[in-house]
Write a protein that holds these residues in place. Structure first.
Motif, PDB file in Angstrom:
ATOM      1  N   LYS A   1      -6.000   2.139  -0.241  1.00 10.95           N
ATOM      2  CA  LYS A   1      -6.434   2.478  -1.786  1.00 10.95           C
ATOM      3  C   LYS A   1      -6.276   1.302  -2.668  1.00 10.95           C
ATOM      4  O   LYS A   1      -6.962   1.241  -3.586  1.00 10.95           O
ATOM      5  N   GLY A   2      -5.308   0.661  -2.358  1.00 13.11           N
ATOM      6  CA  GLY A   2      -5.134  -0.601  -3.056  1.00 13.11           C
ATOM      7  C   GLY A   2      -6.392  -1.485  -2.639  1.00 13.11           C
ATOM      8  O   GLY A   2      -7.207  -2.115  -3.539  1.00 13.11           O
TER       9      GLY A   2
ATOM     10  N   GLU B   1       0.766  -0.993   0.028  1.00 11.10           N
ATOM     11  CA  GLU B   1       0.012  -0.024  -0.019  1.00 11.10           C
ATOM     12  C   GLU B   1       0.843   1.310   0.066  1.00 11.10           C
ATOM     13  O   GLU B   1       2.272   1.187   0.333  1.00 11.10           O
ATOM     14  N   LYS B   2       0.192   2.414  -0.273  1.00  9.75           N
ATOM     15  CA  LYS B   2       0.897   3.834  -0.216  1.00  9.75           C
ATOM     16  C   LYS B   2       0.134   4.397   0.912  1.00  9.75           C
ATOM     17  O   LYS B   2      -0.796   3.856   1.584  1.00  9.75           O
TER      18      LYS B   2
ATOM     19  N   SER C   1     -11.945  11.122  -6.962  1.00 11.86           N
ATOM     20  CA  SER C   1     -12.020   9.641  -7.397  1.00 11.86           C
ATOM     21  C   SER C   1     -13.126   9.466  -8.130  1.00 11.86           C
ATOM     22  O   SER C   1     -14.116   9.961  -7.628  1.00 11.86           O
TER      23      SER C   1
ATOM     24  N   ARG D   1     -14.191   6.354  -7.919  1.00  5.96           N
ATOM     25  CA  ARG D   1     -14.616   5.490  -7.128  1.00  5.96           C
ATOM     26  C   ARG D   1     -14.914   6.069  -5.898  1.00  5.96           C
ATOM     27  O   ARG D   1     -14.189   6.769  -5.070  1.00  5.96           O
TER      28      ARG D   1
ATOM     29  N   TYR E   1     -12.824  10.062  -1.926  1.00  8.29           N
ATOM     30  CA  TYR E   1     -12.184  11.216  -2.245  1.00  8.29           C
ATOM     31  C   TYR E   1     -12.594  11.994  -3.602  1.00  8.29           C
ATOM     32  O   TYR E   1     -13.279  11.324  -4.479  1.00  8.29           O
TER      33      TYR E   1
ATOM     34  N   ASN F   1      -2.171   6.121   3.385  1.00  9.40           N
ATOM     35  CA  ASN F   1      -3.585   6.204   3.655  1.00  9.40           C
ATOM     36  C   ASN F   1      -3.879   6.819   5.158  1.00  9.40           C
ATOM     37  O   ASN F   1      -2.735   6.667   5.854  1.00  9.40           O
TER      38      ASN F   1
ATOM     39  N   ASP G   1     -10.934  -5.172  -3.168  1.00  6.22           N
ATOM     40  CA  ASP G   1     -10.665  -3.935  -3.881  1.00  6.22           C
ATOM     41  C   ASP G   1     -11.569  -3.022  -4.418  1.00  6.22           C
ATOM     42  O   ASP G   1     -12.942  -3.478  -3.943  1.00  6.22           O
TER      43      ASP G   1
ATOM     44  N   SER H   1     -11.484   4.290  -3.253  1.00  5.02           N
ATOM     45  CA  SER H   1     -10.902   5.459  -4.030  1.00  5.02           C
ATOM     46  C   SER H   1      -9.414   5.729  -3.807  1.00  5.02           C
ATOM     47  O   SER H   1      -8.699   4.951  -2.981  1.00  5.02           O
ATOM     48  N   SER H   2      -8.931   6.691  -4.294  1.00  3.58           N
ATOM     49  CA  SER H   2      -7.427   7.010  -4.527  1.00  3.58           C
ATOM     50  C   SER H   2      -6.968   7.501  -3.175  1.00  3.58           C
ATOM     51  O   SER H   2      -5.724   7.739  -3.183  1.00  3.58           O
ATOM     52  N   ILE H   3      -7.839   8.082  -2.422  1.00  2.00           N
ATOM     53  CA  ILE H   3      -7.209   8.633  -0.874  1.00  2.00           C
ATOM     54  C   ILE H   3      -8.411   7.732   0.003  1.00  2.00           C
ATOM     55  O   ILE H   3      -9.697   8.199  -0.209  1.00  2.00           O
TER      56      ILE H   3
END
Length: 451
Positions: A258-259, A235-236, A301, A303, A298, A238, A275, A278-280
């Motif tokens: 976000k993944g 992940e990145k 986003s 999603r 987000y 969050n 999965d 959203s991206s944030i």
């Protein structure tokens, strides 16, 4: 006849004892607010005597000046209230700009004092203020974030305060440092800083630190501060607080990313994943009615999902194609999720408050929209970060400007009952305990109760 009388008397005594025990259990749960959004991370109280109206003077029992700045929520155990704060020690502190906007990241670094503060429940007096750390921050932060945004957690024996890249600190209830734990320092996306709060179960504290360099989830022993296990995450950055889901089948640690949404056993084994976020990701998961609610939204986003998940999931439970449900997903809304604010389920309705002052309502069991039109503006303030809370048949929505819109639960549109104004910046989610509401503003803590 005498035997029958004695038998009935014994049964009556047993019933009274059970009822007393149940009442005591309920009252005990109302006494304490031990973590972000309280017991079960739901933000709901069953107390009947909590206040519905207030101002800077009306129904205010006391206010306490809190040094520094922090968006962490107050947590309460017995006659003690705990907060965290970060006080800038030099340089000019920049005023926070409300609302949603680009360009909020700040690279400037000034020395700070990170502190854990204990306030007396009855008087508002600061009982102790302990410096966990002093020095330069590892990185800057978003203008709307603080360096003390993670809400502490308590088990009644110790208070556990986590400050992202600074570390985890355990104090006893009198402010004596028990142990500290350095979890490493890692860059976050856009230099926004950290915000995910710790959660507690038994003798373990669980922390998720998703960042740009080394994301992980870890379990820490509450007695010693030693790491029990750590699992790396693909992940990145969050900012969502994890959730301990105690359902009829098992207890599991639910984490957002976000993944993927991922659930782990208490020993760190992956149970299931999903999965579609959203991206944030910021809102905190929670459960009620035997369903887990997970969301993100987000504003930029595509999603913005809301998922209602059943217990017992395993493996990859992601929806395929145009599916809106499967074996373990009870229902799915593709466009209903909020950005910063965590939703709330009150009775059988899921209320979603959006950052720009709109609100939606969904049937918590089916996902069907309850409001017509589906998204309604509350009116007044259009900037919200604090999560809503509920009691006495009402939903409370606190804006960044300090005004709380009170709406009646239920119905096909939000019925606004009143607005309560404090006229000060509010970013922290409030807490309740023993007939009192606690609202943290930028500079002080209010205790509000019916006089």
């Amino acid at each position: 006849m005498i035997r029958a009388f004695l038998r009935d008397a014994v049964l009556l005594a047993v019933c009274v004892a059970i009822g007393t025990a149940l009442h005591a259990s309920t009252a005990f749960s109302a006494d304490n607010w031990p973590q972000f959004r309280g017991p079960g991370s739901r933000g709901v109280s069953d107390e009947a005597d909590l206040p519905d109206s207030w101002s800077r003077t009306e129904n205010v029992v006391w206010t306490a000046k809190i040094p520094g700045r922090g968006w962490s929520s107050p947590v309460i155990w017995g006659d003690r209230i705990f907060l965290t704060s970060a006080e800038q020690l030099s340089g000019k502190s920049e005023k926070v700009k409300p609302g949603l906007y680009f360009g909020g990241e700040r690279q400037r670094i000034y020395p700070h004092r990170w502190s854990v503060i204990c306030v007396d429940f009855k008087t508002g007096k600061i009982l102790w203020d302990k410096a966990a750390h002093e020095g330069d921050p590892f990185e800057g932060h978003h203008l709307k974030n603080s360096l003390a945004s993670e809400t502490p957690v308590t088990d009644g024996e110790r208070i556990y305060a986590y400050f992202g890249n600074v570390g985890l600190f355990a104090y006893d209830m009198d402010g004596k440092l028990a142990w500290t734990k350095n979890l490493g320092k890692y860059r976050t996306a856009y230099n926004w800083g950290t915000a995910s709060s710790p959660v507690l179960h038994g003798d373990r504290i669980f922390i998720v630190h998703d960042n740009e360099e080394h994301s992980f989830v870890t379990a820490i022993d509450t007695k010693t501060g030693k790491q029990i296990w750590q699992v790396e995450r693909n992940e990145k950055s969050n900012w969502a607080t994890p959730y301990l889901w105690e359902n009829d089948l098992r207890t599991e640690l639910v984490t957002c990313g976000k993944g993927k949404i991922r659930s782990y056993s208490l020993d760190g084994k992956l149970l299931w994943e999903l999965d579609g976020m959203s991206s944030i990701v910021i809102p905190t998961p929670f459960s009620v009615h035997d369903q887990l609610y997970v969301t993100s939204g987000y504003v930029m986003s595509v999603r913005k999902p809301i998922f209602a998940i059943k217990p017992g999931a395993k493996g990859d439970i992601s929806l395929k194609g145009k599916e809106t449900k499967n074996e373990f997903i009870a229902w799915f809304q593709p466009k209903g999720g909020p950005y910063n604010v965590s939703p709330i389920v009150y009775e059988k309705t899921l209320y979603v408050l959006y950052d720009r002052g709109f609100i939606s309502a969904f049937d918590a069991l089916t996902g069907k929209s309850q409001y017509q039109p589906p998204m309604v503006r509350l009116g007044g303030s259009s900037e919200y970060t604090a999560s809503p809370w509920a009691y006495n048949g009402k939903i409370f929505c606190l804006s960044e400007h300090g005004d709380t819109t009170v709406i009646a639960a239920g119905g096909t549109k939000p019925e606004i009952l009143r607005k309560n104004e404090l006229d000060e910046l509010c970013m922290a989610t409030p807490a309740t305990a023993r007939g009192s509401l606690f609202i943290r503003t930028e500079t002080q803590l209010y205790r509000i109760a019916k006089k």
